[in-house]
Design a protein around this motif. Structure first.
Motif, PDB file in Angstrom:
ATOM      1  N   TYR A 143     -21.347 -41.274   7.571  1.00 49.39           N
ATOM      2  CA  TYR A 143     -22.611 -40.569   7.793  1.00 49.39           C
ATOM      3  C   TYR A 143     -22.316 -39.251   8.499  1.00 49.39           C
ATOM      4  CZ  TYR A 143     -24.288 -45.334   7.121  1.00 49.39           C
ATOM      5  OH  TYR A 143     -24.506 -46.585   6.614  1.00 49.39           O
ATOM      6  N   LEU A 145     -24.293 -37.005  11.106  1.00 44.48           N
ATOM      7  CA  LEU A 145     -25.461 -36.866  11.972  1.00 44.48           C
ATOM      8  C   LEU A 145     -25.700 -35.383  12.200  1.00 44.48           C
ATOM      9  CD1 LEU A 145     -27.514 -38.483  13.786  1.00 44.48           C
ATOM     10  CD2 LEU A 145     -25.941 -38.015  15.673  1.00 44.48           C
ATOM     11  N   CYS A 192     -27.890 -37.832   7.954  1.00 46.08           N
ATOM     12  CA  CYS A 192     -28.920 -38.380   8.844  1.00 46.08           C
ATOM     13  C   CYS A 192     -29.526 -37.243   9.671  1.00 46.08           C
ATOM     14  CB  CYS A 192     -28.318 -39.425   9.777  1.00 46.08           C
ATOM     15  SG  CYS A 192     -27.631 -40.855   8.926  1.00 46.08           S
ATOM     16  N   SER A 194     -31.329 -36.372  12.530  1.00 49.64           N
ATOM     17  CA  SER A 194     -31.866 -36.614  13.871  1.00 49.64           C
ATOM     18  C   SER A 194     -32.519 -35.357  14.428  1.00 49.64           C
ATOM     19  CB  SER A 194     -30.762 -37.094  14.816  1.00 49.64           C
ATOM     20  OG  SER A 194     -29.660 -36.195  14.798  1.00 49.64           O
ATOM     21  N   TYR A 219     -31.484 -43.935  17.215  1.00 52.54           N
ATOM     22  CA  TYR A 219     -31.627 -43.345  15.878  1.00 52.54           C
ATOM     23  C   TYR A 219     -30.418 -43.682  15.013  1.00 52.54           C
ATOM     24  CZ  TYR A 219     -32.049 -39.989  12.120  1.00 52.54           C
ATOM     25  OH  TYR A 219     -32.128 -39.413  10.873  1.00 52.54           O
ATOM     26  N   LYS A 223     -31.966 -46.013  12.353  1.00 54.45           N
ATOM     27  CA  LYS A 223     -32.455 -45.150  11.283  1.00 54.45           C
ATOM     28  C   LYS A 223     -31.342 -44.602  10.399  1.00 54.45           C
ATOM     29  CE  LYS A 223     -36.675 -45.394  12.885  1.00 54.45           C
ATOM     30  NZ  LYS A 223     -37.734 -46.130  12.154  1.00 54.45           N
ATOM     31  N   CYS A 224     -30.165 -44.459  10.959  1.00 54.22           N
ATOM     32  CA  CYS A 224     -29.056 -43.854  10.223  1.00 54.22           C
ATOM     33  C   CYS A 224     -28.158 -44.925   9.624  1.00 54.22           C
ATOM     34  CB  CYS A 224     -28.270 -42.938  11.161  1.00 54.22           C
ATOM     35  SG  CYS A 224     -26.865 -42.099  10.389  1.00 54.22           S
TER      36      CYS A 224
END
Length: 240
Positions: A143, A145, A192, A194, A219, A223-224
């Motif tokens: 991921y 961020l 992701c 944020s 988060y 969420k991620c």
């Protein structure tokens, strides 16, 4: 006759045990290990690769109650040169242990923006390395961020130099990175956001307070990465 009953009771007890689910609960600062129906053990770890924002989160590990299942590969002031010379080798040392399922979250770029005007080129440099790592490790979920905001006026007041980071550069960096990730054919690499999902308290213009870091962790986890529905961060305590 008595021995016969004892033997029968032992057989029945042993049979019943086979159908009892086992939860080996470690302390709150670690995680639960659960044997599923197939008796397959899977232990998961999140690796956070970043700069001072992540390093300071690590230093507040006790106050944030971060468990050992979250690993930090971070350095204050980190830019792309650190990522190549130290960040990537550190990451490979960690994921070389194949006993774990890994989720890797990259969060680099804010420090580079002081030194570069051509934001798009710097994003492409980072992405070249990310792309290579992701392709070579298809069993790992990766991921990015988003680079989170600064307060430009406070940053310039707090530090002794004319900082050239701006939120405009940050937004350009995020937009370009998201585009590259979204248009790639990498199923194990996701963006992701944020930056547009959270409120940030930034005392020195660049680093976040404890509660904001708690929200960033929340988060990342909920969420991620979203490891599973039983993995969540609440009230400064991480449960797995």
């Amino acid at each position: 006759m008595k021995l016969k009953y004892i033997f029968l009771l032992t057989i029945i007890t042993s049979f019943l045990i086979l159908f009892i689910p086992f939860n080996l609960i470690k302390n709150e600062r670690k995680y639960s290990i659960v044997f599923n129906n197939n008796i397959k053990l899977e232990i998961k770890k999140i690796i956070l690769v970043g700069d001072s924002r992540m390093e300071l989160m690590y230093k507040d590990k006790r106050d944030l109650n971060i468990p050992d299942s979250i690993i930090f590969d971070a350095k204050s002031g980190a830019r792309i040169n650190w990522f190549v010379s130290d960040g990537i080798p550190n990451l490979y040392k960690i994921i070389n242990d194949k006993d774990y399922k890994y989720y890797v979250v990259f969060n680099l770029g804010v420090n580079d923006l002081h030194y570069v005007e051509d934001v798009e080129s710097r994003v492409k440099e980072y992405y070249k390395y990310y792309n290579n790592i992701v392709k070579n490790n298809p069993e790992i979920e990766f991921y990015f961020l988003s680079v989170n905001p600064i307060i430009e006026e406070v940053l310039k007041e707090h530090f002794d130099y004319d900082d050239k980071k701006t939120n405009k550069k940050i937004n350009s960096f995020n937009k370009e990175m998201k585009s590259l990730i979204d248009n790639s054919n990498l199923n194990n690499f996701k963006y992701c956001d944020s930056n547009n999902s959270l409120d940030f308290v930034i005392p020195d213009g660049i680093h976040y307070d404890l509660n904001t870091n708690k929200n960033i962790l929340n988060y990342i986890i909920n969420k991620c990465v979203k490891i599973n529905k039983n993995y969540y961060y609440k009230k400064h305590t991480l449960y797995w």
